[in-house]
Scaffold this motif. Sequence first.
Motif, short mmCIF file in Angstrom:
data_model
loop_
_atom_site.label_atom_id
_atom_site.label_comp_id
_atom_site.label_asym_id
_atom_site.label_seq_id
_atom_site.Cartn_x
_atom_site.Cartn_y
_atom_site.Cartn_z
N ASN A 188 -7.44 0.89 2.45
CA ASN A 188 -7.00 1.10 1.08
C ASN A 188 -8.00 1.98 0.34
N ILE A 189 -7.50 2.93 -0.45
CA ILE A 189 -8.38 3.83 -1.18
C ILE A 189 -9.32 3.07 -2.11
N GLY A 190 -8.86 1.94 -2.65
CA GLY A 190 -9.71 1.10 -3.47
C GLY A 190 -10.44 1.86 -4.56
N TYR A 191 -11.77 1.80 -4.53
CA TYR A 191 -12.60 2.48 -5.54
C TYR A 191 -13.29 3.71 -4.96
N ALA A 192 -12.65 4.34 -3.98
CA ALA A 192 -13.24 5.55 -3.40
C ALA A 192 -13.41 6.63 -4.46
N ASP A 193 -12.46 6.72 -5.41
CA ASP A 193 -12.59 7.74 -6.45
C ASP A 193 -13.79 7.49 -7.34
N LEU A 194 -14.08 6.22 -7.62
CA LEU A 194 -15.26 5.89 -8.43
C LEU A 194 -16.54 6.21 -7.67
N THR A 195 -16.56 5.90 -6.38
CA THR A 195 -17.72 6.22 -5.55
C THR A 195 -18.00 7.72 -5.56
N LEU A 196 -16.95 8.52 -5.40
CA LEU A 196 -17.11 9.97 -5.40
C LEU A 196 -17.55 10.48 -6.77
N SER A 197 -17.07 9.85 -7.83
CA SER A 197 -17.47 10.25 -9.17
C SER A 197 -18.96 9.98 -9.41
N GLU A 198 -19.44 8.87 -8.87
CA GLU A 198 -20.85 8.54 -9.02
C GLU A 198 -21.74 9.51 -8.25
N ARG A 199 -21.29 9.92 -7.07
CA ARG A 199 -22.10 10.79 -6.22
C ARG A 199 -21.96 12.27 -6.56
N PHE A 200 -20.85 12.63 -7.20
CA PHE A 200 -20.64 14.01 -7.64
C PHE A 200 -20.38 13.99 -9.15
N PRO A 201 -21.43 13.77 -9.96
CA PRO A 201 -21.26 13.51 -11.39
C PRO A 201 -20.62 14.64 -12.19
N HIS A 202 -20.66 15.86 -11.68
CA HIS A 202 -20.08 16.98 -12.43
C HIS A 202 -18.61 17.23 -12.07
N ALA A 203 -18.10 16.50 -11.10
CA ALA A 203 -16.71 16.67 -10.69
C ALA A 203 -15.78 15.90 -11.63
N SER A 204 -14.64 16.49 -11.92
CA SER A 204 -13.58 15.78 -12.65
C SER A 204 -12.65 15.16 -11.62
N ILE A 205 -12.40 13.87 -11.77
CA ILE A 205 -11.58 13.14 -10.80
C ILE A 205 -10.44 12.46 -11.54
N TYR A 206 -9.24 12.59 -11.01
CA TYR A 206 -8.06 11.99 -11.60
C TYR A 206 -7.52 10.94 -10.63
N GLY A 207 -7.65 9.68 -11.00
CA GLY A 207 -7.12 8.60 -10.18
C GLY A 207 -5.74 8.21 -10.68
N VAL A 208 -4.72 8.42 -9.86
CA VAL A 208 -3.34 8.16 -10.25
C VAL A 208 -2.84 6.91 -9.55
N ILE A 209 -2.32 5.97 -10.34
CA ILE A 209 -1.71 4.75 -9.81
C ILE A 209 -0.28 4.71 -10.33
N ALA A 210 0.69 4.54 -9.44
CA ALA A 210 2.08 4.58 -9.89
C ALA A 210 2.96 3.70 -9.01
N SER A 211 4.08 3.28 -9.59
CA SER A 211 5.09 2.52 -8.86
C SER A 211 6.04 3.48 -8.16
N ARG A 212 6.91 2.95 -7.33
CA ARG A 212 7.83 3.78 -6.56
C ARG A 212 8.72 4.64 -7.45
N SER A 213 9.19 4.06 -8.55
CA SER A 213 10.10 4.78 -9.43
C SER A 213 9.37 5.55 -10.52
N LEU A 214 8.02 5.50 -10.52
CA LEU A 214 7.16 6.16 -11.51
C LEU A 214 7.36 5.59 -12.91
N ASP A 215 7.99 4.41 -13.04
CA ASP A 215 8.14 3.82 -14.36
C ASP A 215 6.86 3.09 -14.78
#
Length: 261
Positions: free
Chosen positions: A179-206
């Motif tokens: 599971n991707i889990g908090y991989a985006d947060l880990t990458l944000s901590e290690r690459f502080p100047h990078a902009s990271i967009y973590g998207v969480i969505a349901s199947r129907s995008l509602d």
Amino acid sequence: MSRWPRWGVLAPGEPARLESRALSIVLPDWDEEDGEELPFELIPGSGRYHAIVGTDPSDLGAEMQLAEALSLECDEPVYSFERISYVWTVMSWRNGALDIEEVEPEALAKSLGCPLPESTELSDIPKRKPLCKVALVEGVRAEQAHRVLEEEAGEPLAPGCYLLEETSRGLLVRSGTRNIGYADLTLSERFPHASIYGVIASRSLDAFFVHVLRGGECIGQFAVPPDEIPTYSVFDDIKGERSPERILAALGIPAEWFLNE
């Protein structure tokens, strides 16, 4: 406690000791005589496990701090959970190491003999929907991200553990065998100047959430439907777009990745 908990920890042990340890970890300088209100409540269970819960969104993160510390003091797993809108994240902790659990906190707590308080004010919130998470990491190459995620895991990553795809808009990161889990947060901590967009969505995008990370912190969130009690600063758009479909297109994330989950 009359409000639905926004975060919590499920841990084994003796209730009085758990409460004392939670205080020393979260509020080491707390003094009852100062009249300061505790940020959490301990709910005794019927067996080995008991719940420590809080209702203030500003205290999110305390559950991870507590669970990590308590997991170093017992042989059994310690569980933490936090809530963003009606999306729950549940983690298990063993000896300070975490893993993502695909279970709702209410069901887990009930199975451990310490059911969580029921909500009356949020009773109209729908049950958790199947969710998928994908992150766009700007300015980071796949080999750089793989190296950091491997260092975080403390061991070589098996092929397909995370799916990394370089695109014209940046690096897309999604779940593979892990599971991707908090991989985006880990990458944000290690690459502080990078902009990271973590998207969480349901199947129907509602149910659609975007958390923008920079320097290891969430600098804002976009949510559909809007969160009644936002945990972070609210963004009205992502890259100038306001609908889930157009936001995904702007981030270069195929909508099919969510619709086919």
